[in-house]
Design a protein around this motif. Structure first.
Motif, PDB file in Angstrom:
ATOM      1  N   LEU B 100      55.350  36.200  67.225  1.00 24.51           N
ATOM      2  CA  LEU B 100      55.096  35.701  65.879  1.00 24.51           C
ATOM      3  C   LEU B 100      55.701  34.311  65.724  1.00 24.51           C
ATOM      4  O   LEU B 100      56.888  34.105  65.992  1.00 24.51           O
ATOM      5  CB  LEU B 100      55.698  36.637  64.833  1.00 24.51           C
ATOM      6  N   VAL B 101      54.872  33.370  65.293  1.00 24.18           N
ATOM      7  CA  VAL B 101      55.360  32.020  65.071  1.00 24.18           C
ATOM      8  C   VAL B 101      56.243  31.992  63.828  1.00 24.18           C
ATOM      9  O   VAL B 101      57.293  31.353  63.798  1.00 24.18           O
ATOM     10  CB  VAL B 101      54.177  31.051  64.907  1.00 24.18           C
ATOM     11  N   ARG B 102      55.826  32.694  62.820  1.00 22.21           N
ATOM     12  CA  ARG B 102      56.616  32.770  61.599  1.00 22.21           C
ATOM     13  C   ARG B 102      56.514  34.184  61.039  1.00 22.21           C
ATOM     14  O   ARG B 102      55.500  34.830  61.175  1.00 22.21           O
ATOM     15  CB  ARG B 102      56.091  31.767  60.569  1.00 22.21           C
ATOM     16  N   ASP B 103      57.586  34.659  60.443  1.00 23.46           N
ATOM     17  CA  ASP B 103      57.601  36.025  59.951  1.00 23.46           C
ATOM     18  C   ASP B 103      58.294  36.064  58.598  1.00 23.46           C
ATOM     19  O   ASP B 103      59.498  36.262  58.507  1.00 23.46           O
ATOM     20  CB  ASP B 103      58.297  36.926  60.967  1.00 23.46           C
ATOM     21  N   GLU B 104      57.522  35.876  57.557  1.00 20.45           N
ATOM     22  CA  GLU B 104      58.134  35.792  56.228  1.00 20.45           C
ATOM     23  C   GLU B 104      58.439  37.165  55.646  1.00 20.45           C
ATOM     24  O   GLU B 104      59.279  37.281  54.761  1.00 20.45           O
ATOM     25  CB  GLU B 104      57.208  34.999  55.293  1.00 20.45           C
ATOM     26  N   LEU B 105      57.786  38.202  56.142  1.00 27.42           N
ATOM     27  CA  LEU B 105      58.081  39.543  55.629  1.00 27.42           C
ATOM     28  C   LEU B 105      59.474  39.978  56.066  1.00 27.42           C
ATOM     29  O   LEU B 105      60.252  40.491  55.257  1.00 27.42           O
ATOM     30  CB  LEU B 105      57.026  40.534  56.123  1.00 27.42           C
ATOM     31  N   GLU B 107      61.916  38.001  56.819  1.00 30.95           N
ATOM     32  CA  GLU B 107      62.843  37.183  56.028  1.00 30.95           C
ATOM     33  C   GLU B 107      63.109  37.822  54.676  1.00 30.95           C
ATOM     34  O   GLU B 107      64.260  37.980  54.255  1.00 30.95           O
ATOM     35  CB  GLU B 107      62.232  35.795  55.777  1.00 30.95           C
TER      36      GLU B 107
END
Lengths: 217, 118
Positions: B100-105, B107
């Protein structure tokens, strides 16, 4: 029967009609006996398993529904082709991302519809939906190209706009911060107005962060 | 061979190919979340094409309505199924976070947990 009880039953009529239609379609013949047994079975089911009311306060717009459906068909084809290409490109591993998209409308119904349709359109599917903040968490399949995250967010807003143009009242569209329907000034089509209880008022929607074990989605 | 049969064959072959590609995608994609993409999108269109092919080939109106019903239920249930699998997998840690490049969940869940503890 009290007035409230009768109102409760009136609200279930669309569900009964839909269930009867499915019953008749499954039998394959439109006969009086089929329709009658269908009505009987659906009333029985609604009586034994009463479902929670979703609450719909909207205004169905025919043009909006046509636009929504047409765009959905195009998007399903585009989504399938793009996923198929990714699946057949052997050497590349897709790098995804999970992003948060706070939706603009306040209604459960639009949240559900937008979430369902977002899963069918290119690039994204819903991992988590948080009801109180009206937030969707999407998994985006491939974000290696620059600007892909912004585009995914933008796509969800566009989807929500189309859903609201199809089913929301003008006041709700304005409250969500979208422009009014562009064809509203000229056309009078789809004047169906349905008013039903709104299950959730806006004061309930304080910004609450999702917590583990909370079952609100 | 008339036009209906040609349309039926085209739809059936295209639907089968898409379903095959969906299966390849499920087998090939590296983690669960990516696999759910393959399980929802080409699979749904594949089924739609197969049902359209059947409708053309059989040419019976009674059956056509049943096939439409199949497609409607598929459109309704496939996203929900994908959501349930994705959510359950996410919450039980079946997600490969290195992909995953970004994982806002994560966070947000982290932040909510910290706030709860303090």
């Amino acid at each position: 029967m009290s007035g409230r009880g009768r109102w409760d039953w009136l609200q279930r009529v669309p569900m009964a009609v839909w269930m009867t239609a499915v019953w008749v379609l499954l039998w394959g013949h439109l006969t009086v006996a089929n329709v009658l047994t269908g009505v009987l079975v659906s009333v029985l089911l609604l009586w034994v398993f009463p479902m929670p009311r979703v609450g719909f306060e909207g205004r169905v717009s025919l043009i909006g529904v046509v636009l929504l459906t047409g765009r959905l068909l195009v998007d399903v084809v585009r989504a399938s082709v793009s996923v198929a290409i990714r699946a057949l490109r052997w050497r590349q591993t897709p790098h995804g991302a999970v992003i948060r998209v706070p939706l603009r409308s306040e209604s459960d119904l639009f949240l559900t519809l937008t979430a369902e349709l977002t899963t069918l359109v290119p690039g994204s599917f819903v991992v988590e939906a948080h009801r109180f903040t009206g937030t969707l968490y999407l998994h985006v399949l491939d974000v290696t190209r620059p600007g892909a995250l912004e585009r995914a967010r933008h796509d969800v807003f566009e989807q929500e706009r189309r859903v609201m143009y199809a089913f929301a009242t003008d006041a709700d569209i304005e409250a969500a911060g979208f422009e009014p329907r562009p064809w509203r000034l000229r056309s009078r089509g789809g004047r169906t107005r349905t008013r039903m209880t709104r299950e959730r008022s806006s004061y309930e929607r304080g910004k609450v962060l999702p917590r583990d074990g909370e079952d609100e989605s | 061979m008339n036009a209906m049969m040609i349309a039926a064959s085209v739809c059936l072959i295209a639907g089968c190919l898409l379903t095959l590609v969906a299966a390849i995608g499920v087998a090939r994609f590296p983690d669960m979340l990516a696999r759910m993409h393959a399980a929802t999108k080409p699979q749904v269109l594949g089924l739609m094409l197969l049902m359209a092919g059947l409708a053309f080939g059989l040419g019976s109106s009674q059956l056509t309505w049943k096939l439409v019903l199949v497609v409607v239920f598929q459109l309704l249930t496939a996203p929900v199924a994908a959501h349930m699998v994705g959510r359950a997998g996410y919450r039980t840690g079946k997600v490969r976070s290195d992909l995953l490049v970004r994982d806002e969940l994560t966070e947000d869940l982290e932040r909510a947990r910290l706030r709860k503890e303090s």
